[in-house]
Design a protein around this motif. Structure first.
Motif, PDB file in Angstrom:
ATOM      1  N   CYS A  97      43.421  31.062  41.529  1.00 44.98           N
ATOM      2  CA  CYS A  97      42.618  32.256  41.279  1.00 44.98           C
ATOM      3  C   CYS A  97      43.306  33.114  40.225  1.00 44.98           C
ATOM      4  CB  CYS A  97      42.463  33.047  42.580  1.00 44.98           C
ATOM      5  SG  CYS A  97      41.770  34.691  42.320  1.00 44.98           S
ATOM      6  N   GLU A 121      42.954  36.125  39.791  1.00 41.10           N
ATOM      7  CA  GLU A 121      43.220  37.473  40.308  1.00 41.10           C
ATOM      8  C   GLU A 121      44.431  37.502  41.230  1.00 41.10           C
ATOM      9  OE1 GLU A 121      41.406  40.297  39.532  1.00 41.10           O
ATOM     10  OE2 GLU A 121      40.353  39.027  38.085  1.00 41.10           O
ATOM     11  N   CYS A 122      44.410  36.628  42.268  1.00 41.05           N
ATOM     12  CA  CYS A 122      45.472  36.700  43.282  1.00 41.05           C
ATOM     13  C   CYS A 122      46.403  35.495  43.270  1.00 41.05           C
ATOM     14  CB  CYS A 122      44.855  36.864  44.670  1.00 41.05           C
ATOM     15  SG  CYS A 122      44.082  35.345  45.278  1.00 41.05           S
ATOM     16  N   CYS A 136      39.187  32.599  47.980  1.00 42.12           N
ATOM     17  CA  CYS A 136      40.181  33.586  48.383  1.00 42.12           C
ATOM     18  C   CYS A 136      39.551  34.947  48.612  1.00 42.12           C
ATOM     19  CB  CYS A 136      41.253  33.704  47.315  1.00 42.12           C
ATOM     20  SG  CYS A 136      40.570  34.106  45.705  1.00 42.12           S
ATOM     21  N   CYS A 163      38.335  36.908  46.208  1.00 38.23           N
ATOM     22  CA  CYS A 163      38.379  37.787  45.033  1.00 38.23           C
ATOM     23  C   CYS A 163      37.037  37.742  44.307  1.00 38.23           C
ATOM     24  CB  CYS A 163      39.455  37.344  44.057  1.00 38.23           C
ATOM     25  SG  CYS A 163      41.114  37.598  44.654  1.00 38.23           S
ATOM     26  N   ARG A 178      35.564  37.241  41.023  1.00 41.13           N
ATOM     27  CA  ARG A 178      35.943  36.779  39.690  1.00 41.13           C
ATOM     28  C   ARG A 178      34.724  36.669  38.790  1.00 41.13           C
ATOM     29  NH1 ARG A 178      38.582  33.461  42.921  1.00 41.13           N
ATOM     30  NH2 ARG A 178      37.077  31.834  42.476  1.00 41.13           N
TER      31      ARG A 178
HETATM   32 ZN   LIG Z   1      41.922  35.396  44.529  1.00 39.76          ZN
END
Ligand SMILES: [Zn+2]
Ligand SMILES: [Zn+2]
Length: 174
Positions: free
Chosen positions: A138, A140-141, A150, A152, A154
């Motif tokens: 990911c 983001e994370c 997860c 997030c 995106r």
């Molecule tokens: Zn994520």
């Protein structure tokens, strides 16, 4: 393994051994680790040059280019080289032909493990993948998306595409 070429003129030199190679010696970021490398081969006299043939087999652990997971892969291959003591002929076509034939200029004493190391480096793919459908990490994370979503968001568009979309919208309005 150091070989004195002169000693090969009498009878071919054969070897069979298993070597441990540190991945750092190959020095490629895609290569995590190497299993024991077994190789066997022969150097023989082919007046005035020398002929090296070898077979090798080992396991390499690569890092997936998307999710960084370790991917083992078994590798087998062959080496065929013409070793020459003479300086390479640098005049265009001939030099090129020698290169095609796998001709290497060497000294009377040759460290043959260098040829194996070369092969190990050549056998590391540019972008290893753990599978064709690897989802990667990911952005983001950093979670491994192969193990499930997860959570997030995106869906945000890459700012570069946003700018392009804006431009397109403006152009189509005119
Ligand atoms: Zn994520
Ligand atoms: Zn992967």
């Amino acid at each position: 393994m150091l070989i004195r070429l002169e000693s090969v003129q009498e009878s071919p030199f054969r070897w069979e051994e298993t070597v441990t190679v540190d991945a750092a010696e190959v020095d490629l970021p895609e290569l995590n680790r190497l299993g024991p490398v077994s190789w066997q081969g022969e150097v023989s006299y082919a007046d005035p040059d020398y002929f090296l043939t070898a077979r090798y087999e080992y396991e390499q652990m690569l890092a997936c280019g998307r999710c960084l997971k370790e991917v083992p892969s078994r590798v087998r291959g062959e080496i065929q080289l013409l070793l020459t003591l003479e300086a390479p002929n640098q005049s265009g076509e001939v030099a090129l032909k020698e290169e095609e034939l796998g001709c290497v200029q060497v000294d009377e004493e040759v460290e043959i493990n260098q040829f194996l190391l070369e092969q190990l480096a050549l056998n590391v793919p540019m972008t290893p993948r753990c599978g064709d459908d690897c989802q990667g990490l990911c952005s983001e994370c950093g979670a491994d998306l192969n193990e499930g979503p997860c959570g997030c968001d995106r869906t945000t568009v890459d700012p570069r595409w946003e700018a392009l979309a804006g431009l397109k919208a403006r152009l189509s309005r005119d």
